[in-house]
Structure formats: structure tokens, C-alpha cells
Design a protein around this motif. Structure first.
Motif, PDB file in Angstrom:
ATOM      1  N   LYS A 690       0.839  -1.197   0.000  1.00 50.63           N
ATOM      2  CA  LYS A 690       0.000   0.000   0.000  1.00 50.63           C
ATOM      3  C   LYS A 690       0.871   1.243   0.000  1.00 50.63           C
ATOM      4  O   LYS A 690       1.708   1.430   0.872  1.00 50.63           O
ATOM      5  N   ASN A 691       0.711   2.081  -1.035  1.00 54.90           N
ATOM      6  CA  ASN A 691       1.488   3.326  -1.205  1.00 54.90           C
ATOM      7  C   ASN A 691       2.990   3.072  -1.325  1.00 54.90           C
ATOM      8  O   ASN A 691       3.810   3.915  -0.955  1.00 54.90           O
ATOM      9  N   GLU A 693       6.702   2.387  -3.307  1.00 53.34           N
ATOM     10  CA  GLU A 693       7.334   2.910  -4.519  1.00 53.34           C
ATOM     11  C   GLU A 693       7.439   1.854  -5.617  1.00 53.34           C
ATOM     12  O   GLU A 693       7.434   2.178  -6.798  1.00 53.34           O
ATOM     13  N   ARG A 695       5.358  -0.471  -6.632  1.00 53.39           N
ATOM     14  CA  ARG A 695       4.073  -1.084  -6.939  1.00 53.39           C
ATOM     15  C   ARG A 695       4.107  -1.767  -8.302  1.00 53.39           C
ATOM     16  O   ARG A 695       3.435  -2.787  -8.513  1.00 53.39           O
TER      17      ARG A 695
END
Length: 894
Positions: A690-691, A693, A695
């Protein structure tokens, strides 16, 4: 805003012969903030046209484009919302109302003021300004304002000379004397021309009448020339008389020049002597400080620093030509050189002792950190050494050989100190990860097991803290540290030779905290040391290194720089590279220790690679924002590559385990293990990433995993013997669709739609296939009817076919009375119940679909009877309502 205004003028308005007068950055009220610009413009050609233009950035963001333009004459009302309080909102009423929100109140006010001025200047129809402060609206627009509103670059009016009062009065009198001066300008001009000719003739006659006076003037000029000749004769006689005086004055001037030259030489000599005395004389206090100054106290360090600076100034003074040939200058230079050599030796020896002493003091604090997951703080050591920073700068510029020797000694000693600290630190981290502390306490009373644990620890970490143990010993250690974990299974989440069901959230959270704490401790340690090296060794800026220097070992065992034959060192290409190389030498153990810790975490549970990828990516991103070429950024970047490989290996192992899944031939399939485990993996990954870098890495892994899930679900469905293929596909793709809908993974939207489509298709296929069995003969009969119609037989002639006449139809319908239909549906419900699994709970969904499909077939059969057997009176022995009642009672009874 000024730069944007220039860019808009250049790119948009200049090509259209327009001038940009005012601009405001706005967005539409009540919508997502998509910023654009409202521009007030006027054309450069007459008649002047005033417009309000909306400009926005292109989707690519490379340039601006003109979107829409309104003529100012179409603007009816300007509503500023509030005339007292500052409010960025305002409305413009054209053919419809446009509501805007400005980026600032000042921009809004400037824009509205410009609109008002343009209205006053160019429009007869006045715009209504509502809720606008009276300060923004002026009573009139002066000429200066007009010029500022229109950009200040209108065509200049030809210069003219204004008539004075006298000239103006004369013209009025002249025009009053002629009645038609205004009504007939041509006649008036001809009259003035005739009068001018008369005046010119009179002027010429006056000149001719003055000829006698001209002759008298010429005689007077001849007499004046005679007087001038007499004066020149007198001046010649005076010059001969002064010639002798000139020779005497030349002799006096030469004598004065020699006296002045002598005085000048004396002044210059005195200036040279004063220069040498002022710039090459070192105070006795400075000499004493260099020879005997206390380098341990703050006051002594300050005195030595001042003395060293003074000595450097004396040695670096720019001598004038010829000074170096003076014996006194040579003796003073030699004395300065001896002082420099003596103080450099004393300073280097003292700093080496400080390195050793500070290192011993630092080592004494290692014991208290050995049981905690923290690294010792080197700030006191750095603070004490930074007192010598200016002296190190002096040593660097005067004696680079000793400066380089100190650099080498500092790196050698600190590398050993940091190696001990970091290895002990990672030892504690590994023990905490594997639960060694708890296991040691648990088996403290069992010498044999304690010895085994100790032996495994030594084989795992070794004297240097590396993972040198074998795979089997590491597996054994992992199992000992998690005694409540089961053995290896064939499930998707079976990671690191441990059962995934035993790796609970608390274990993974514990590993995540330990790994984050390791990175959080290493980062400030490296940054603090790098900052200290930069300040202490004065490596912030590149400098050419000069001075006497002997060949010394460099950071990696070679030479830092080598001498020319003349004794001058080669310059270092970049001092940032030098800092990075020093950091590599001092912290050479960090990268292998991190790799070993990562290998241990991956061995404990491969899912740890998800935590490590997120944490490591964040720390790499943070380090690169500070300095992309720093040691910390480079080292963490290298380790991140290893973490990424472990992550990719984890994904590959999951796909491989999908391919190896075997199903029982005697029991129904239900939800496949890797489908349920993909749901668990995705849920865990979404909470971790979640959030994050990185992803994009997870999205790529999702794509690979979901493709593997799709392929292997179809593979298992094709191999299934107990459960129909459509049931396997329907249940598993329904589960996949539900999982993707719940998690809302944006990169798998296409796969979510595909899963829904597969679920729907196989549900329909299963329903159609299953419904063909309760009414098998009826289905076959009407399939034959449809086949005859498809062959070209007219529908009303099908009843004349022997195999499909009315008697055969009645015979088939009689075989399926309502009781038989209900019995067939009841058997069908039981069969479907056996095929479907309870965990997905699709029985009622399938049964409802079967009911709808049965009703559709019933209506289709009735339509065929009506078209192919018209007037026969043949009807089905059960109705649609009977079907609904049968299905409802069967579902309730079960």
C-alpha cells in the motif's frame, strides 16, 4: 506567472496578432482541479477586438493550447461573490454562467480590474460588476491607464511643436480678417501664397538697396588686416627674446627630474622592505604554538590553528620578481619549511593517537549494544575530531603525504571497528529473526540441544557473520527456532521448507519490524560517517592537490595518487568519488551482511521478500533523493537487486507449485488450493505494498500469477474425473472474480472481466448440459424437428414426417407428466448438489439458472408446437407455474 504569461504571448497570441493584457490561473468550481488560464486580450489591428480566452495545458504537458474564446461584448455580468472578504471564486455571465475559482485572490482582483478598464475603453455597452470592491473600479481611465491597459505599445503619435500664445493669437487675427478662412480653405491658402510672394519680392529689393553699406564694410575689413600684420611682427620679436630663457628652464627641469627619480627609487625600496617585513614575519606566539602548542585542549587547538594559518600565509605569499634571490628571504623560507615539517609530524602523530584512543573508548560501548538491535553512536567521536578539521585542511594543502597517511590510518582502523560493530549488530538481528534467544533459554537445561544450537549458529554465521552454513543446517536451525511449525506441504504458500499455515501474521510482522529497524539503524550511521568524512577531510569541493607527497596506498590497496617525476601528485578526478571509495573501505562489510540477512529472511519464509522489497525500495528512494551517487544509495541499490531476485523467485516458485498440484480422483474438486492461496497472497501483498514505490513490480507479479492460475484451473478441469469440467471452471473462476472484485487491483481489471466471463459461460454450459437429462426424449424429439426445419422443410409440413407426426409428439409428451418432471428435477438437484462444493455456495445460483433455462426451453417447445402443429390441440402436461412450484419445493426440501 510572468514566465507563463510570456510563454502564452509567444506561443498562442503573437501568431494571432493579439496582445495578452491579464491572466488568471483558475479551475472550475465544484469539480476535480483541472487548472487552466483565463486571458484578457486585444487585437493589434484596428478596429480593436477584446476577448476573454480560455487556455489549458495539453494532455502531454508539453505546450499550451487555446480551448475557447468569448468576445468581451458578450459578457453581461462579472460576479466577484464578496466585495469585503477575500474570496477566490467569481462568475462570468456570457451566454451561460461560468463559475471559476482562482488560484489566489490577488490574481482574481487584477483580472477583474483589467476587464473593467477594457470595458470602459472599448465598449459602449457597460458590463455589470456585482460584489466588486469599489477600490477596483475607477471613475475614469486616464490616458496613462489606457496605455497600460492596452499593453503600452500602441503606435506613437508623430511629434509636433505646440503653438505658443503669441502665435496662436496671430493666427486667430489673420483668420478673422478673412471671412472664408474656415468655409473655403483652398481660397484662403491661395491668398496666403500670394501675400508670401509679395513679401519675398520686398525682401530682395531691400537687400539690393543696402549695396553701399556693404562696400563700406569691406573697407573696414582691409584696415583690420593691416593691423593684424603689425601685431604679428611684434610677437616675432618677443619670441626671439624668450629663446634664451627657455634653454635655462630646460636645464632646471632636467635637474628636478633626477631629484624626483631618486626620491621615487627610495620610496619603492622602502615599500619592498615593508612588504617583506609585513608578509614574511611570523609572530613569536605563533612559532611557540607550532613548536609546543597543546593539541589536546580546545584552546591549544585554536592557537595551533591560527598559527598554522599564519604560517601558510607567510609561505604562500606572492613574492615579487627578484625577492627569491635575497639571502634573508631564502633563510626565512627555510625556517618556515622547518616549522611546517615539525608541526606536520607532531599533528599527524597526535591525530593517529586520537584515532586509536577514540577507537578504544568506542569499543568499550559495544557490550551494551550486543544484546540490543542498535548500533553504537559515533557522534561524540566525530564531535571531538571535528575540532581538528581546519588543521586537517592545512595539512592537506601543505603536506599531502602526511594527510594521505592519516586518511589511510583512519580507514584501516575505523573499518575494523565498524566491522565488529556491524557484525555484532547483524548477529543480534539474525538471532531475533530465528528466535535463537528464546530457544536458548528454553533448552538451557539440555546440554546436548544447546550445543547443537550453538553449532548451527556458528555454521550459519561464522566468525565473520556470513551465511556459510549448509542448506540443511539452515533448515534445521529454522525448524528449531519455530518449533510449532509443520513440515513441508504442497500448497502454494509453502515457503522456505515451512508450512504457510504456521507462518502467522505476528511472525511476519516481527520480521518486518526487525528488517526495518536494521535499515533504520544503518542509514543514519552511514550518513553521519559520510558527513564527518566530508567535513573532517575537507572533501566538499574538488581541489588540485599540490605539495610534497610520497607514494601511499589508496583505498583499495593500490595508490590514492602517484607522484610525477617532479614530486607533484596527480589530481584526483572527483572528491565525491574519493568520499564514496572511503565509505566503501570503511563499510565494506555492510553489503555482504545485508545479503546474508536477506538470505536468512527468505529461507525462513519466502513471503518475507515482499516486506523486504517494499522496505528496501523505500530506503533506496530516500537515499537517492539525498545523493544518487552516494555510498548508501549505491549499496542499498545493489542489495535491492538481490531482494528483487528473491521476490521473482518467490513468484516463480508459486507458479511452479501450481503446475505440480494433483487432485484426488475419488472426491470432488471444489475450490483449488492455489486459487484460495492466490487470494491469501493478494490480500497480504495489498496490505504490504500500500502506497509503496515499487508497486509496478507487484503488478507484474500479479499478471504472471493470475495467468498461471487461469492456465492451471483449466488444466485441472480437463483432468477432473469426479467433478464435471464446467463445475470446476465455474466455481474457481467465480472465486477468482469475487477475490479481484473485493481487492480492487487496478492492473487486473481485464483478468477480472475474463474471470467473470468464464464463470458465466461455464455456468450456462453446465446448466444446459444438465437440463438435457431430465427431459432427454423430449429434447431429442424437438432437436429432430429443428433439424428438419433447418434442412428446408416448412414448419407447418413437419407434422407430415413419419417420425415427427402428431401421434409421435403426443407419445413423447405423455412420457413426461408433471410427476415425472418433478422427479427428474429432484434427481437433477441432488446431482448438482453432489457436483458443487459447499465453500463457494453456488447451489442456489445454479438452481435458479436451471429454472430460468428450463422455462426458456418450455417456451421454446410451446412455440415449436404452435408453429409446426397448428390446430392439433397438443399441449405439455405441465405449465410454467408447475415448473416454478416444482423448483421451489425441491429447493426448500433440501
Amino acid at each position: 506567472m510572468t514566465a507563463i504569461k510570456h510563454a502564452l504571448q509567444r506561443d498562442i497570441f503573437t501568431p494571432n496578432d493579439e496582445r495578452l493584457l491579464s491572466i488568471v490561473n483558475v479551475c472550475k468550481a465544484g469539480k476535480k482541479k483541472k487548472n487552466c488560464f483565463l486571458c484578457a486580450t486585444v487585437t493589434t489591428e484596428r478596429p480593436v477586438q477584446v476577448k476573454v480566452v480560455k487556455v489549458k495545458k495539453s494532455d502531454k504537458g508539453d505546450f499550451y493550447k487555446r480551448q475557447i474564446a468569448w468576445a468581451l461584448r458578450d459578457l453581461a455580468v462579472v460576479d466577484a461573490k464578496d466585495a469585503i472578504k477575500e474570496n477566490p471564486e467569481f462568475d462570468l455571465h456570457f451566454e451561460k454562467i461560468y463559475k471559476w475559482v482562482a488560484s489566489s485572490t490577488a490574481e482574481k482582483n487584477a483580472f477583474i480590474s483589467c476587464i473593467w478598464k477594457l470595458n470602459q475603453r472599448y465598449l459602449r455597452k457597460k458590463i455589470d460588476f456585482v460584489n466588486v470592491s469599489a477600490q477596483l473600479l475607477e471613475e475614469s481611465v486616464p490616458s496613462g491607464e489606457n496605455q497600460s491597459v492596452t499593453g503600452g505599445d500602441e503606435e506613437a503619435v508623430d511629434e509636433y511643436q505646440e503653438l505658443n500664445a503669441r502665435e496662436e493669437q496671430d493666427i486667430e487675427i489673420m483668420m478673422e480678417g478673412c471671412e472664408y478662412a474656415i468655409s473655403n480653405a483652398e481660397a484662403f491658402a491661395e491668398k496666403l501664397s500670394r501675400e508670401l510672394q509679395v513679401l519675398d519680392g520686398a525682401n530682395i529689393q531691400s537687400i539690393m538697396a543696402s549695396e553701399k553699406q556693404v562696400n563700406i564694410l569691406m573697407k573696414l575689413l582691409d584696415e583690420a588686416l593691416k593691423e593684424v600684420d603689425q601685431i604679428e611682427l611684434k610677437l616675432s620679436s618677443y619670441e626671439e627674446m624668450l629663446q634664451s630663457v627657455k634653454e635655462q628652464m630646460d636645464q632646471i627641469s632636467e635637474s628636478n627630474h633626477l631629484i624626483h627619480l631618486s626620491n621615487t627609487n627610495n620610496v619603492k625600496l622602502l615599500s619592498e622592505i615593508e612588504f617583506l617585513v609585513n608578509h614574511m614575519d611570523l609572530a613569536k606566539g605563533h612559532i611557540k604554538a607550532l613548536q609546543e602548542g597543546d593539541l589536546a585542549s580546545s584552546r591549544g587547538i585554536e592557537a595551533c590553528t591560527n598559527a598554522a594559518d599564519a604560517l601558510l600565509q607567510c609561505m604562500n605569499v606572492a613574492l615579487r620578481p627578484g625577492h627569491d634571490m635575497l639571502l634573508a628571504v631564502k633563510q626565512q623560507q627555510q625556517r618556515f619549511s622547518d616549522l611546517r615539517e615539525h608541526f606536520a609530524r607532531r599533528l599527524a602523530s597526535h591525530l593517529n593517537n586520537v584515532f586509536v584512543q577514540q577507537g578504544h573508548d568506542q569499543s568499550s560501548t559495544l557490550a551494551q549494544h550486543s544484546i540490543e538491535l542498535t548500533l553504537p553512536n559515533h557522534h561524540p567521536f566525530h564531535r571531538d575530531l571535528l575540532r581538528y578539521a581546519k588543521l586537517m585542511e592545512w595539512l592537506k594543502s601543505t603536506d599531502y603525504g602526511k594527510y594521505e597517511g592519516l586518511t589511510k590510518n583512519y580507514m584501516d582502523y575505523l573499518s575494523r571497528l565498524y566491522e565488529r560493530e556491524i557484525k555484532d549488530f547483524f548477529e543480534v538481528a539474525k538471532i531475533k529473526m530465528t528466535g535463537m534467544t528464546k530457544e536458548s533459554k528454553k533448552f538451557a537445561t539440555l546440554p546436548r540441544k544447546e550445543s547443537a544450537v550453538k553449532q548451527e549458529t556458528e555454521s550459519l554465521h561464522g566468525s565473520s557473520g556470513k551465511l556459510t552454513g549448509s542448506t540443511s543446517s539452515l533448515n534445521k536451525l529454522s525448524v528449531q527456532s519455530s518449533g510449532n511449525r509443520r513440515s513441508q506441504s504442497s500448497s502454494l504458500l509453502d515457503m522456505g521448507n515451512m508450512s504457510a499455515s504456521d507462518l502467522d501474521v505476528a511472525d511476519r510482522s516481527k520480521f518486518d519490524k526487525i528488517f526495518e529497524q536494521v535499515l533504520s539503524e544503518l542509514e543514519p550511521l552511514c550518513l553521519a560517517e559520510q558527513d564527518f568524512i566530508s567535513k573532517f577531510f575537507k572533501l566538499q569541493q574538488h581541489q588540485s592537490m599540490t605539495g610534497n607527497m610520497t607514494e601511499a596506498e589508496d583505498l583499495d590497496g593500490g595508490t590514492l595518487s602517484r607522484q610525477h617525476n617532479s614530486g607533484t601528485p596527480l589530481p584526483v578526478s572527483s572528491e565525491k568519488d574519493m568520499i564514496r571509495q572511503m565509505m566503501i573501505k570503511i563499510f565494506r562489510c555492510i553489503e555482504p551482511e545485508l545479503n546474508n540477512l536477506i538470505a536468512l529472511g527468505d529461507k525462513i519464509d519466502s513471503f518475507n521478500s515482499l516486506y523486504m522489497l517494499v522496505k528496501m525500495s523505500h530506503h533506496v528512494w530516500t537515499a537517492q533523493n539525498v545523493d544518487p551517487a552516494s555510498f548508501l544509495s549505491t549499496t542499498l541499490g545493489n542489495v535491492l537487486v538481490t531482494v528483487k531476485r528473491n521476490f521473482d523467485k518467490c513468484i516463480s516458485n508459486q507458479i511452479r507449485q501450481m503446475e505440480e498440484v494433483k487432485i484426488s480422483k475419488k472426491s470432488k474438486v471444489g475450490i483449488l488450493p492455489f486459487v484460495a492461496e492466490f487470494e491469501e497472497f493478494a490480500g497480504l501483498a495489498e496490505s504490504i505494498f500500500k502506497n509503496a514505490e515499487r508497486r509496478g513490480d507487484l503488478d507484474k507479479a500479479y499478471t504472471k500469477l493470475i495467468r498461471g492460475v487461469f492456465v492451471n484451473v483449466e488444466k485441472v478441469a480437463n483432468e477432473s474425473q469426479k467433478t464435471p469440467r464446467d463445475v470446476v471452471m465455474m466455481e474457481n473462476f467465480h472465486h477468482i472474480f469475487a477475490t479481484l472484485s473485493r481487492l480492487k487491483i487496478s492492473c487486473l481489471e481485464a483478468e477480472k472481466k475474463e474471470a467473470k466471463q468464464k464463470y458465466t459461460d461455464h455456468l450456462q454450459s453446465y446448466v444446459i448440459y444438465s437440463l438435457g437429462q431430465p427431459l432427454e426424449k423430449l429434447n431429442h424429439f424437438f432437436e429432430g424437428v429443428e433439424a428438419r426445419v433447418a434442412q428446408g422443410i416448412r414448419e407447418e409440413e413437419v407434422s407430415y414426417q413419419l417420425a415427427f407426426n402428431k401421434q409421435e409428439l403426443r407419445k413423447v409428451i405423455k412420457e413426461y407428466p408433471g410427476k415425472e418432471v418433478k422427479k427428474g428435477l429432484d434427481n437433477l438437484y441432488k446431482k448438482v448438489d453432489k457436483h458443487l462444493c459447499e465453500e463457494e455456495n453456488l447451489l442456489q445460483v445454479v438452481w435458479h439458472s436451471m429454472q430460468d433455462e428450463f422455462i426458456r426451453q418450455y417456451k421454446h417447445f410451446e412455440g415449436l408446437i404452435a408453429r409446426c402443429y397448428p390446430g392439433s390441440g397438443v399441449m405439455m402436461e405441465f405449465t410454467i407455474q408447475d415448473i416454478l412450484d416444482y423448483c421451489s419445493s425441491i429447493a426448500q426440501s433440501h
